[in-house]
Design a protein around this motif. Sequence first.
Motif, PDB file in Angstrom:
ATOM      1  N   ILE A 231       0.837  -1.206   0.000  1.00 42.19           N
ATOM      2  CA  ILE A 231       0.000   0.000   0.000  1.00 42.19           C
ATOM      3  C   ILE A 231       0.875   1.261   0.000  1.00 42.19           C
ATOM      4  N   GLU A 232       2.006   1.159   0.691  1.00 38.88           N
ATOM      5  CA  GLU A 232       2.958   2.280   0.706  1.00 38.88           C
ATOM      6  C   GLU A 232       3.485   2.539  -0.714  1.00 38.88           C
ATOM      7  N   SER A 233       3.832   1.459  -1.404  1.00 43.03           N
ATOM      8  CA  SER A 233       4.324   1.586  -2.782  1.00 43.03           C
ATOM      9  C   SER A 233       3.234   2.210  -3.662  1.00 43.03           C
ATOM     10  N   TYR A 234       2.013   1.767  -3.448  1.00 42.98           N
ATOM     11  CA  TYR A 234       0.874   2.323  -4.205  1.00 42.98           C
ATOM     12  C   TYR A 234       0.772   3.840  -3.966  1.00 42.98           C
ATOM     13  N   GLY A 235       0.976   4.239  -2.723  1.00 42.56           N
ATOM     14  CA  GLY A 235       0.866   5.658  -2.348  1.00 42.56           C
ATOM     15  C   GLY A 235       1.895   6.529  -3.066  1.00 42.56           C
ATOM     16  N   GLU A 236       2.995   5.893  -3.522  1.00 39.35           N
ATOM     17  CA  GLU A 236       4.053   6.662  -4.203  1.00 39.35           C
ATOM     18  C   GLU A 236       3.837   6.749  -5.707  1.00 39.35           C
ATOM     19  N   ARG A 237       2.835   6.052  -6.208  1.00 34.02           N
ATOM     20  CA  ARG A 237       2.610   6.051  -7.665  1.00 34.02           C
ATOM     21  C   ARG A 237       1.880   7.324  -8.100  1.00 34.02           C
ATOM     22  N   GLU A 238       2.177   7.738  -9.325  1.00 32.41           N
ATOM     23  CA  GLU A 238       1.434   8.856  -9.909  1.00 32.41           C
ATOM     24  C   GLU A 238       0.474   8.266 -10.932  1.00 32.41           C
ATOM     25  N   ARG A 239      -0.790   8.279 -10.612  1.00 33.51           N
ATOM     26  CA  ARG A 239      -1.787   7.670 -11.513  1.00 33.51           C
ATOM     27  C   ARG A 239      -2.263   8.736 -12.497  1.00 33.51           C
ATOM     28  N   ARG A 240      -1.774   8.649 -13.699  1.00 25.41           N
ATOM     29  CA  ARG A 240      -2.024   9.740 -14.654  1.00 25.41           C
ATOM     30  C   ARG A 240      -3.210   9.484 -15.571  1.00 25.41           C
ATOM     31  N   PHE A 241      -3.596   8.252 -15.760  1.00 27.02           N
ATOM     32  CA  PHE A 241      -4.727   7.919 -16.644  1.00 27.02           C
ATOM     33  C   PHE A 241      -4.617   8.636 -17.997  1.00 27.02           C
ATOM     34  N   GLY A 242      -3.419   8.659 -18.536  1.00 30.99           N
ATOM     35  CA  GLY A 242      -3.217   9.237 -19.860  1.00 30.99           C
ATOM     36  C   GLY A 242      -2.769  10.680 -19.872  1.00 30.99           C
ATOM     37  N   ARG A 243      -2.896  11.357 -18.704  1.00 27.64           N
ATOM     38  CA  ARG A 243      -2.531  12.781 -18.676  1.00 27.64           C
ATOM     39  C   ARG A 243      -1.032  12.948 -18.391  1.00 27.64           C
TER      40      ARG A 243
END
Length: 260
Positions: A231-243
Amino acid sequence: MTYTSSTVRVPDVAAVPRHIAIIMDGNGRWATQRRLPRVAGHTRGVDAVRATVESCARRGVEYVTLFAFSSENWRRPTEEVSFLMRLFVTALEREIGKLHANGIRLRVVGDISMFDERIRALIQRAETKTARNTRLTLTIAANYGGRWDIMQATRKLAEQSVEEGQAVVVDEASFAQHLAMAYAPEPDLFIRTGGEQRISNFLLWQLAYTEFYFTDTYWPDFDADALGRAIESYGERERRFGRTSAQLAPQSQKVDTLSC
Ligand code: IPE
Ligand code: IPE
Ligand code: MG
């Protein structure tokens, strides 16, 4: 209908994933490493399921989906398949009261027509008993395959066309409402334990924009701390969804960039 498509609309993103989908892999190797029969790993795997579900509920995760038996797992030795079926029954019988008491709704997805009548009846009872619970939805994928899911949804759309006497509209929304997990949002985080880095025919459609996390930890060793790291690793992701990253930056930063 809870279904929202990440390829049609940018979903809301929170620090805690709303939906976690897990391929619980490495039971056999865990056991072999200890000179135990492979099935001992499956038995221990149930403890890891309990710990993971409890921990997810405490953290406020709303949906947990666990791959318990794939449509390809029938290829395993008969004794292992029978053991897994028996384990599924005993675990369900033993845990359902506790799941219910903790506000957990249980769903099973997959082609359960392949299971014997006793298992199907048990699944039905467990789903009915917990149907109104709202704290967390635990989905067990049993005899599940991502391609089976896509095929059965397609078949339902075709049947609907026949019933209505004309071709029905086929778009993401009309298709996805027939998927086995139409009641859940797409997974935010996918975890696979056991070191392999593949999807193995899990949720093919729904993983379109999911964040992937792979760990070498064998499933029986996966615990609250291991979940915390995912979950910590997930928190560091940038979810851009194409942007682009710049589009995601807070408003003040955007102004700074423009004035430079
Ligand atoms: C996952 O562990 C459990 C099931 C597929 C039912 P495995 O049994 O695949 O364990 P490994 O990958 O052989 O170690
Ligand atoms: C995927 O694990 C299925 C489950 C965990 C239920 P497998 O161990 O069957 O996957 P492959 O065959 O190594 O890809
Ligand atoms: Mg495996």
